[in-house]
Design an enzyme around this catalytic site. Structure first.
Site, PDB file in Angstrom:
ATOM      1  CD  GLU A 131      -0.126   6.945   6.015  1.00 35.19           C
ATOM      2  OE1 GLU A 131       1.099   6.913   6.478  1.00 35.19           O
ATOM      3  OE2 GLU A 131      -0.875   5.786   5.651  1.00 35.19           O
ATOM      4  CB  CYS A 185      -9.491   4.550   0.414  1.00 39.37           C
ATOM      5  SG  CYS A 185      -7.850   4.752   0.852  1.00 39.37           S
ATOM      6  CB  THR A 186      -6.790  -0.371   2.015  1.00 41.77           C
ATOM      7  OG1 THR A 186      -5.476   0.284   1.759  1.00 41.77           O
ATOM      8  CG2 THR A 186      -7.296  -1.073   1.044  1.00 41.77           C
ATOM      9  CG  HIS A 187      -5.225   4.850   4.411  1.00 38.77           C
ATOM     10  ND1 HIS A 187      -4.672   4.606   3.177  1.00 38.77           N
ATOM     11  CD2 HIS A 187      -4.077   5.227   4.954  1.00 38.77           C
ATOM     12  CE1 HIS A 187      -3.176   4.760   3.188  1.00 38.77           C
ATOM     13  NE2 HIS A 187      -2.983   5.315   4.421  1.00 38.77           N
ATOM     14  CB  CYS A 214      -3.181   0.230  -2.433  1.00 39.72           C
ATOM     15  SG  CYS A 214      -3.144   1.702  -3.122  1.00 39.72           S
ATOM     16  CG  ASP A 248      -1.725   1.153   1.217  1.00 38.25           C
ATOM     17  OD1 ASP A 248      -2.333   1.753   0.263  1.00 38.25           O
ATOM     18  OD2 ASP A 248      -1.956   1.895   2.494  1.00 38.25           O
ATOM     19  CB  SER A 249       0.274   4.910  -0.570  1.00 39.53           C
ATOM     20  OG  SER A 249      -0.965   4.772   0.117  1.00 39.53           O
ATOM     21  CE1 TYR A 265       2.252   5.020  -3.571  1.00 32.09           C
ATOM     22  CE2 TYR A 265       1.070   3.253  -4.194  1.00 32.09           C
ATOM     23  CZ  TYR A 265       2.106   3.863  -3.806  1.00 32.09           C
ATOM     24  OH  TYR A 265       3.289   2.974  -3.736  1.00 32.09           O
ATOM     25  N   GLY A 266      -3.379   8.685  -3.636  1.00 29.09           N
ATOM     26  CA  GLY A 266      -4.683   9.216  -4.386  1.00 29.09           C
ATOM     27  C   GLY A 266      -4.693  10.123  -5.218  1.00 29.09           C
TER      28      GLY A 266
HETATM   29  N1  DGL Z   1      -4.703   3.031   1.069  1.00 34.75           N
HETATM   30  C1  DGL Z   1      -4.790   3.779  -0.413  1.00 34.75           C
HETATM   31  C2  DGL Z   1      -5.959   3.353  -1.241  1.00 34.75           C
HETATM   32  O1  DGL Z   1      -6.623   2.218  -0.817  1.00 34.75           O
HETATM   33  C3  DGL Z   1      -4.096   4.690  -0.988  1.00 34.75           C
HETATM   34  C4  DGL Z   1      -4.348   6.238  -0.292  1.00 34.75           C
HETATM   35  C5  DGL Z   1      -3.366   7.030  -0.559  1.00 34.75           C
HETATM   36  O2  DGL Z   1      -2.265   7.066  -0.779  1.00 34.75           O
HETATM   37  O3  DGL Z   1      -3.761   8.248  -1.237  1.00 34.75           O
HETATM   38  O4  DGL Z   1      -6.415   3.965  -2.073  1.00 34.75           O
END
Ligand code: DGL
Length: 268
Positions: free
Chosen positions: A152, A182-184, A73, A10-11, A42-43
């Site tokens: 984060e 998004c996995t966050h 991710c 993931d990022s 990454y978004g």
């Molecule tokens: N956890 C990520 C996702 O599922 C990335 C979030 C990011 O880096 O912007 O999209």
């Protein structure tokens, strides 16, 4: 192959929500996790950058001798999965298809919301795939660019998190389910559930882990540890690599996993 680890990336810290679910479903599998903290977020990056970074991450994990790759991710799944699947021989799985399989199995879900990063929503991957595979489904999208950076920082249960989430979800119509694309975002699951009490909140990591364990026959042969007698397995410690260690990763990981983790620096 049986004792090789599963690689995931993931990022940043978000992929640990997927890691947690995989450990629950397949506790005997050793995992190597890569958080590309140097290139977070990454978004907001272009599709080409996400593809290049995904390849870099996969190359690093393959050097660690992994037997499968989990793209933990949403942004990389939506923009790079097809390309990397066509390049690499190793099985690669993302978060979208396992979630769609789950929704397909629940006929009551007709109105579904998707919250995710800007890149994911603009790729339309969720909407295209949901509509291709499920008749008469209504999909409502909302990009939420502030949530991953807040996660984060560990701002997952304060007033700012509550207000930000309210702002992002307030215009949704009545939904049967909301996909945390998004996995966050599972880090905010409690707050989201409080604000949407009558909507099923879907943690994509959970759907991915169950799909991997129970449903993909072709992957079954690579999950040898999962199907072996636990007693016979020498459990090795998982390994967590970050591309930049100057971040809040350990603290947020502790809030999520309730465990102190050690991190290693990935030199990529
Ligand atoms: N956890 C990520 C996702 O599922 C990335 C979030 C990011 O880096 O912007 O999209």
């Amino acid at each position: 192959m049986e004792n090789q680890p599963i690689g995931m990336f993931d990022s940043g810290v978000g992929g640990l929500t997927v890691y947690k679910e995989i450990k629950k479903a397949m506790p005997n599998e050793k995992i190597i996790y890569l958080g590309d903290t140097k290139n977070f977020p990454y978004g907001s990056k272009s599709k080409q950058s996400i593809r290049d970074l995904s390849k870099q991450n996969i190359d690093f994990l393959l050097e660690q001798n992994v037997k499968a790759i989990v793209i933990a991710c949403g942004t990389a799944t939506s923009q790079a999965l097809e390309e990397v699947q066509s390049i690499y021989k190793v099985p690669i799985i993302g978060i979208i298809q396992p979630t769609i399989e789950y929704i397909k199995s629940k006929e009551s879900i007709k109105n579904v919301g998707v919250i995710a990063t800007r890149g994911t929503i603009r790729s339309s991957s969720w909407e295209i795939n949901l509509k291709k595979q499920i008749e008469n489904i209504n999909v409502y999208n909302k990009e939420c660019p502030l949530l991953a950076p807040m996660a984060e920082e560990g701002w997952i249960d304060n007033e700012i998190a509550k207000l930000t989430i309210h702002e992002y979800i307030k215009d949704f119509p009545k939904l049967d389910a909301l996909i945390l694309g998004c996995t966050h975002y599972p880090l905010f699951k409690k707050i989201i559930e409080q604000q949407m009490p009558n909507t099923e909140i879907i943690n994509t990591g959970e759907k991915l882990a169950n799909y991997m364990k129970d449903k993909i026959i072709e992957v079954e042969k690579i999950l040898t540890n999962t199907y072996k007698d636990k007693q016979n397995i020498e459990l090795k410690e998982d390994e967590i690599y970050l591309t930049d260690t100057e971040c809040n990763f350990i603290n947020v990981a502790f809030k999520l996993l309730n465990e102190k983790i050690e991190i290693k620096k990935a030199n990529i």
